[in-house]
Design a protein around this motif. Sequence first.
Motif, short mmCIF file in Angstrom:
data_model
loop_
_atom_site.label_atom_id
_atom_site.label_comp_id
_atom_site.label_asym_id
_atom_site.label_seq_id
_atom_site.Cartn_x
_atom_site.Cartn_y
_atom_site.Cartn_z
N GLN A 3 -31.73 -16.93 -33.11
CA GLN A 3 -30.89 -17.96 -33.59
C GLN A 3 -30.77 -17.75 -34.91
N VAL A 4 -29.36 -17.85 -35.26
CA VAL A 4 -29.01 -17.79 -36.78
C VAL A 4 -28.07 -19.12 -37.02
N GLU A 5 -27.55 -19.71 -36.06
CA GLU A 5 -26.60 -20.64 -36.33
C GLU A 5 -26.67 -21.77 -35.24
N ASN A 6 -26.30 -22.98 -35.46
CA ASN A 6 -26.17 -23.99 -34.47
C ASN A 6 -25.15 -23.63 -33.23
N PRO A 7 -25.72 -23.93 -32.12
CA PRO A 7 -24.70 -23.47 -31.12
C PRO A 7 -23.55 -24.58 -30.99
N THR A 8 -22.46 -24.25 -30.47
CA THR A 8 -21.21 -25.28 -30.20
C THR A 8 -20.87 -25.31 -29.02
N TYR A 9 -20.47 -26.44 -28.32
CA TYR A 9 -20.35 -26.51 -27.05
C TYR A 9 -19.10 -27.67 -26.75
N GLN A 10 -18.59 -27.61 -25.52
CA GLN A 10 -17.36 -28.51 -25.16
C GLN A 10 -17.68 -29.46 -24.53
N GLU A 11 -17.03 -30.78 -25.06
CA GLU A 11 -17.53 -31.97 -24.42
C GLU A 11 -16.29 -32.50 -23.36
N GLY A 58 -27.46 -27.78 -19.56
CA GLY A 58 -26.53 -28.88 -19.09
C GLY A 58 -25.23 -28.83 -20.03
N LEU A 59 -25.13 -28.00 -21.06
CA LEU A 59 -23.92 -28.05 -22.06
C LEU A 59 -22.90 -26.88 -21.59
N ASN A 60 -21.73 -27.11 -21.93
CA ASN A 60 -20.70 -26.37 -21.70
C ASN A 60 -20.65 -25.59 -23.13
N VAL A 61 -21.65 -24.42 -23.15
CA VAL A 61 -21.66 -23.82 -24.18
C VAL A 61 -20.59 -22.63 -24.76
N LEU A 62 -19.97 -22.78 -26.03
CA LEU A 62 -18.83 -21.96 -26.34
C LEU A 62 -19.31 -20.88 -27.19
N TYR A 63 -20.48 -21.25 -28.04
CA TYR A 63 -20.99 -20.25 -28.97
C TYR A 63 -22.55 -20.59 -28.81
N ASP A 64 -23.55 -19.67 -28.65
CA ASP A 64 -24.92 -19.90 -28.52
C ASP A 64 -25.51 -19.80 -30.05
N GLY A 65 -24.81 -19.35 -30.88
CA GLY A 65 -25.27 -19.17 -32.21
C GLY A 65 -26.31 -18.27 -32.48
N LYS A 66 -26.49 -17.27 -31.74
CA LYS A 66 -27.38 -16.02 -31.85
C LYS A 66 -26.93 -14.90 -32.16
N LEU A 126 -12.70 -34.22 -24.37
CA LEU A 126 -12.55 -33.99 -25.89
C LEU A 126 -12.08 -32.75 -26.14
N ASP A 127 -10.88 -32.85 -27.07
CA ASP A 127 -10.53 -31.68 -27.47
C ASP A 127 -11.40 -30.99 -28.61
N GLY A 128 -11.29 -29.86 -28.85
CA GLY A 128 -11.96 -29.03 -29.88
C GLY A 128 -13.31 -28.57 -29.25
N PHE A 129 -14.36 -28.89 -30.27
CA PHE A 129 -15.69 -28.27 -29.80
C PHE A 129 -16.47 -29.38 -30.86
N SER A 130 -18.12 -29.39 -30.14
CA SER A 130 -18.85 -30.21 -30.96
C SER A 130 -20.21 -28.85 -31.50
N VAL A 131 -20.63 -29.30 -32.22
CA VAL A 131 -21.95 -28.62 -32.89
C VAL A 131 -23.27 -29.37 -32.61
N LEU A 132 -24.22 -28.48 -31.98
CA LEU A 132 -25.27 -29.10 -31.53
C LEU A 132 -26.34 -29.01 -32.44
N SER A 133 -26.94 -30.32 -33.31
CA SER A 133 -27.58 -30.25 -34.27
C SER A 133 -29.04 -30.05 -33.95
N PHE A 134 -29.63 -29.51 -34.89
CA PHE A 134 -31.29 -28.99 -34.83
C PHE A 134 -32.15 -30.37 -35.06
N ILE A 135 -31.61 -31.37 -36.14
CA ILE A 135 -32.13 -32.45 -36.27
C ILE A 135 -31.32 -33.56 -35.96
#
Length: 260
Positions: free
Chosen positions: A158-166, A145-153, A169-178
């Motif tokens: 999985q090596v990093e947090n994914p990023t997605y577009q909201e 359901g997220l507009n994923v820009l980078y899956d972090g894989k 909103l400009d820019g991007f958001s980071v999907l937290s693990f916790i």
Amino acid sequence: MSIPKNIKEALKDQIENAEVPQEVDRRVRQSFLEFHKKKESKPMKKRLVAFSIAAAILIPTSVFASLGGTSYFFKESANINGLVNEGTKRALSEGLSVPMNEKITDHGLTVQFSEVYVEDSKVLVHYKITGEDGKLVPYEFDTRGLNVLYDGKKNGKQVENPTYQENGLDGFSVLSFIGTGKKDRLPFTLTDAAGNVINTGIAEKDQPEGVLAFVTSGAKLPESIRLNVNIDRIGATKGSWKAQFTIDQSKAKQASEKAH
């Protein structure tokens, strides 16, 4: 003169002329002598002491780790933003961290806090998140359901947090693990005895195991500190992991003196 003999004499000269910190020398000598006290003769003890001093010269980081026992903070991955510096390692080698045994469990996942180290203006907490089998939970995310820009894989891992577009909103958001439902998006904070949030910088790697680092701008921490936990999602699992734990500051003064 043969090459091996050259090397032998060079090492001998280095050992004889090197200056070893008195505390390191004393503790290494004591450790080796106690271990071999019942088994070895006096000449052997002398050779072991000489070897131990050479080891201290060649691998000082290993000496810190051996003196510090099994502290998690000696791991390379624990050194967030250089906060586990040489001074902190020196204090840890003196046993100036404190064990913790605090756990929060929900939906089969347990958030555990097992060690804390405190200085006048710094708190380090070792945490890990495990499943019902006692093993670390997998580092994975639910990005449906997220507009994923980078899956972090990388190579499927999985090596990093994914990023997605909201939307909107400009820019991007980071999907937290916790994850947390708090507006400040901070699942971990420190508060004083009155419940007021202590103004600190916070660093953590947002993974199944790691270090929570809290550092003031130089101000001394209050005499009473509590770690507040407010988690509503771990990876792809939603739940409620909320609690408050008192931070043991009994060794903070000693640690600060040793570290600075």
